[in-house]
Design a protein around this motif. Sequence first.
Motif, PDB file in Angstrom:
ATOM      1  N   MET A 152       0.012  -5.611  -0.216  1.00  0.00           N
ATOM      2  CA  MET A 152      -0.367  -6.615   0.757  1.00  0.00           C
ATOM      3  C   MET A 152      -0.426  -7.994   0.116  1.00  0.00           C
ATOM      4  O   MET A 152      -0.103  -8.978   0.740  1.00  0.00           O
ATOM      5  CB  MET A 152      -1.716  -6.280   1.371  1.00  0.00           C
ATOM      6  N   ASN A 175     -13.486 -10.353   4.626  1.00  0.00           N
ATOM      7  CA  ASN A 175     -13.090 -11.459   3.738  1.00  0.00           C
ATOM      8  C   ASN A 175     -13.717 -11.331   2.354  1.00  0.00           C
ATOM      9  O   ASN A 175     -14.091 -12.333   1.736  1.00  0.00           O
ATOM     10  CB  ASN A 175     -13.469 -12.805   4.362  1.00  0.00           C
ATOM     11  N   ASN A 176     -13.861 -10.087   1.874  1.00  0.00           N
ATOM     12  CA  ASN A 176     -14.413  -9.878   0.550  1.00  0.00           C
ATOM     13  C   ASN A 176     -13.371 -10.228  -0.504  1.00  0.00           C
ATOM     14  O   ASN A 176     -12.211  -9.853  -0.382  1.00  0.00           O
ATOM     15  CB  ASN A 176     -14.788  -8.397   0.372  1.00  0.00           C
ATOM     16  N   VAL A 184      -9.531 -12.113   9.895  1.00  0.00           N
ATOM     17  CA  VAL A 184     -10.270 -11.746   8.690  1.00  0.00           C
ATOM     18  C   VAL A 184      -9.529 -10.648   7.945  1.00  0.00           C
ATOM     19  O   VAL A 184      -8.624 -10.006   8.480  1.00  0.00           O
ATOM     20  CB  VAL A 184     -11.704 -11.235   9.007  1.00  0.00           C
ATOM     21  N   VAL A 185      -9.938 -10.434   6.698  1.00  0.00           N
ATOM     22  CA  VAL A 185      -9.464  -9.289   5.916  1.00  0.00           C
ATOM     23  C   VAL A 185     -10.549  -8.216   5.960  1.00  0.00           C
ATOM     24  O   VAL A 185     -11.698  -8.489   5.609  1.00  0.00           O
ATOM     25  CB  VAL A 185      -9.191  -9.691   4.451  1.00  0.00           C
ATOM     26  N   LEU A 186     -10.208  -7.024   6.432  1.00  0.00           N
ATOM     27  CA  LEU A 186     -11.104  -5.880   6.276  1.00  0.00           C
ATOM     28  C   LEU A 186     -10.880  -5.327   4.883  1.00  0.00           C
ATOM     29  O   LEU A 186      -9.739  -5.110   4.484  1.00  0.00           O
ATOM     30  CB  LEU A 186     -10.806  -4.793   7.312  1.00  0.00           C
ATOM     31  N   GLY A 187     -11.982  -5.066   4.141  1.00  0.00           N
ATOM     32  CA  GLY A 187     -11.829  -4.728   2.741  1.00  0.00           C
ATOM     33  C   GLY A 187     -11.608  -6.020   1.973  1.00  0.00           C
ATOM     34  O   GLY A 187     -12.198  -7.053   2.280  1.00  0.00           O
ATOM     35  N   SER A 188     -10.707  -5.974   0.995  1.00  0.00           N
ATOM     36  CA  SER A 188     -10.500  -7.139   0.139  1.00  0.00           C
ATOM     37  C   SER A 188      -9.025  -7.463  -0.007  1.00  0.00           C
ATOM     38  O   SER A 188      -8.164  -6.580   0.069  1.00  0.00           O
ATOM     39  CB  SER A 188     -11.107  -6.848  -1.240  1.00  0.00           C
ATOM     40  N   LEU A 197       2.851  -9.609   0.275  1.00  0.00           N
ATOM     41  CA  LEU A 197       3.132 -10.083   1.617  1.00  0.00           C
ATOM     42  C   LEU A 197       2.402 -11.390   1.895  1.00  0.00           C
ATOM     43  O   LEU A 197       2.968 -12.326   2.457  1.00  0.00           O
ATOM     44  CB  LEU A 197       2.644  -9.039   2.616  1.00  0.00           C
ATOM     45  N   GLY A 213      -3.698  -2.504  -1.782  1.00  0.00           N
ATOM     46  CA  GLY A 213      -4.280  -1.341  -1.111  1.00  0.00           C
ATOM     47  C   GLY A 213      -5.760  -1.459  -0.822  1.00  0.00           C
ATOM     48  O   GLY A 213      -6.388  -0.512  -0.415  1.00  0.00           O
ATOM     49  N   GLN A 214      -6.331  -2.647  -1.065  1.00  0.00           N
ATOM     50  CA  GLN A 214      -7.779  -2.793  -0.907  1.00  0.00           C
ATOM     51  C   GLN A 214      -8.183  -3.374   0.434  1.00  0.00           C
ATOM     52  O   GLN A 214      -9.375  -3.425   0.741  1.00  0.00           O
ATOM     53  CB  GLN A 214      -8.342  -3.680  -2.018  1.00  0.00           C
ATOM     54  N   GLY A 215      -7.213  -3.826   1.236  1.00  0.00           N
ATOM     55  CA  GLY A 215      -7.618  -4.433   2.496  1.00  0.00           C
ATOM     56  C   GLY A 215      -6.470  -4.608   3.457  1.00  0.00           C
ATOM     57  O   GLY A 215      -5.306  -4.349   3.124  1.00  0.00           O
ATOM     58  N   VAL A 216      -6.825  -5.038   4.661  1.00  0.00           N
ATOM     59  CA  VAL A 216      -5.817  -5.268   5.689  1.00  0.00           C
ATOM     60  C   VAL A 216      -6.222  -6.507   6.489  1.00  0.00           C
ATOM     61  O   VAL A 216      -7.396  -6.718   6.793  1.00  0.00           O
ATOM     62  CB  VAL A 216      -5.651  -4.018   6.590  1.00  0.00           C
ATOM     63  N   LEU A 217      -5.228  -7.335   6.792  1.00  0.00           N
ATOM     64  CA  LEU A 217      -5.456  -8.579   7.532  1.00  0.00           C
ATOM     65  C   LEU A 217      -5.433  -8.277   9.017  1.00  0.00           C
ATOM     66  O   LEU A 217      -4.477  -7.688   9.521  1.00  0.00           O
ATOM     67  CB  LEU A 217      -4.348  -9.579   7.161  1.00  0.00           C
ATOM     68  N   MET A 275       0.836  -1.192   0.000  1.00  0.00           N
ATOM     69  CA  MET A 275       0.000   0.000   0.000  1.00  0.00           C
ATOM     70  C   MET A 275       0.875   1.248   0.000  1.00  0.00           C
ATOM     71  O   MET A 275       0.541   2.253  -0.584  1.00  0.00           O
ATOM     72  CB  MET A 275      -0.915   0.012   1.203  1.00  0.00           C
ATOM     73  N   VAL A 295      -5.265   0.140   5.658  1.00  0.00           N
ATOM     74  CA  VAL A 295      -6.039   0.324   4.441  1.00  0.00           C
ATOM     75  C   VAL A 295      -6.674   1.712   4.481  1.00  0.00           C
ATOM     76  O   VAL A 295      -7.156   2.161   5.517  1.00  0.00           O
ATOM     77  CB  VAL A 295      -7.087  -0.803   4.261  1.00  0.00           C
ATOM     78  N   PHE A 341      -9.230   2.384  -2.570  1.00  0.00           N
ATOM     79  CA  PHE A 341      -8.863   1.621  -3.760  1.00  0.00           C
ATOM     80  C   PHE A 341      -9.804   0.425  -3.880  1.00  0.00           C
ATOM     81  O   PHE A 341      -9.806  -0.457  -3.014  1.00  0.00           O
ATOM     82  CB  PHE A 341      -7.401   1.182  -3.694  1.00  0.00           C
ATOM     83  N   SER A 343      -8.147  -8.904  -2.806  1.00  0.00           N
ATOM     84  CA  SER A 343      -8.093  -9.133  -4.252  1.00  0.00           C
ATOM     85  C   SER A 343      -7.199  -8.152  -4.998  1.00  0.00           C
ATOM     86  O   SER A 343      -6.847  -8.394  -6.144  1.00  0.00           O
ATOM     87  CB  SER A 343      -9.500  -9.076  -4.856  1.00  0.00           C
ATOM     88  N   THR A 386      -3.968  -5.289  13.636  1.00  0.00           N
ATOM     89  CA  THR A 386      -3.490  -5.774  12.347  1.00  0.00           C
ATOM     90  C   THR A 386      -2.540  -6.955  12.551  1.00  0.00           C
ATOM     91  O   THR A 386      -1.774  -6.986  13.517  1.00  0.00           O
ATOM     92  CB  THR A 386      -2.750  -4.670  11.563  1.00  0.00           C
TER      93      THR A 386
END
Lengths: 212, 212
Positions: B1, A175-176, B115-119, B4, B124-128, A1, A127, A152, B121, B150
């Motif tokens: 991410m 978990n999207n 879980v992942v917040l966001g995605s 990573l 820059g779309q999410g964070v674990l 990111m 994020v 994003f 996929s 995090t």
Amino acid sequence: MRALLLVCLSAGCLAQRPKPCSSPPLMTGSLSVSTQNEKLGAFAKYTYDALGQRIRLREFGSYDNKTFHLDVLLLYRKGVMYKISYRNHTCYKKRLNRDFHPLAIPKDASLVGQVVLGSSSGPGQGVLVNTWTGQLQMRNKTARYMSTVTEFGCVPVTTLFHSTRAGWMVTSFFNNVIGLSDPQQLIPPSFCKDAKLEKKEGEDPATFYSLF
Amino acid sequence: MRALLLVCLSAGCLAQRPKPCSSPPLMTGSLSVSTQNEKLGAFAKYTYDALGQRIRLREFGSYDNKTFHLDVLLLYRKGVMYKISYRNHTCYKKRLNRDFHPLAIPKDASLVGQVVLGSSSGPGQGVLVNTWTGQLQMRNKTARYMSTVTEFGCVPVTTLFHSTRAGWMVTSFFNNVIGLSDPQQLIPPSFCKDAKLEKKEGEDPATFYSLF
């Protein structure tokens, strides 16, 4: 990111004000729903297809201290919903209001702010998200909402709805993934073939919100 | 991410169960606090130094529909706190309980899940994140907590405390950076030099939680 942020800073993309956005048309993930008065607490796996206007929700939770399980397939184009029970091999077919609401920030939403959840100090630590607010017309009532999506990808993170009945209702998405991890979830199972449309006199067609 | 995550999957680090962790010792950021009964809603900028056991909080919000502003510097090693008003150039010095609580997941916490917040996929779309739960002893009472940090960096995201008085208290952290963006925030301003220690008979020293 961090790399993305640097690219953005040098390209000046953060100098632009965030704009209301639509979430990816195909998504699979999980969500939790809870209300401020603690009456409702639920957890669901969802499959979302904005192209075909189809949603599958497999949900369990508790309402008024009673646990419930709900497995529904919403086919907006056809105006029907299926209530599915794999255990009993039963399927109820009901009318569904055809107004499909895509996951999107309404165009007239106001930006509350942009923040980093977690940290931007290291890779994978955070994020960047935008929070929007406004009012929605729902069943002849106006409801305040507050909606957080990733900068994003416009992936939903949290949505809050305020109703006078239950106070704040919080939906958290997690978990999207972008895409359909199991497209078959959006097709009625074989034992739904013979389901007859249930019509109750005077009953309105179901909506997404009447499920909760 | 994504990179990573890939490194982790190949190295098998996700095969390990997450462990309770300590947040970075130096942090600067913002937080919001709200209670389920809507009595308290506050927003604060914080500076956190676990090495020197010092915290600065500049907070505004409302309690019982009355707005308040609070600017405090907590020096745990010295056992004192300063209540600072830049507008009036006044400074109150009070006793502070010396028990510094570092931002950390207690060792006996139970893992709720990862879980992942966001995605996950796209970049820059999410964070674990990992969510932990347990019970804490606070002022002779046990309080349930649920804490999300995090996976990479152990940066706080959300903490929920349950008290019988106010129901759930939600603290959300955001815009956290690792390090002190302004170390001077942790030094009493010059007009605090002559502040005398206020001692009230029978009053317990303040704690971090009695501030809210």
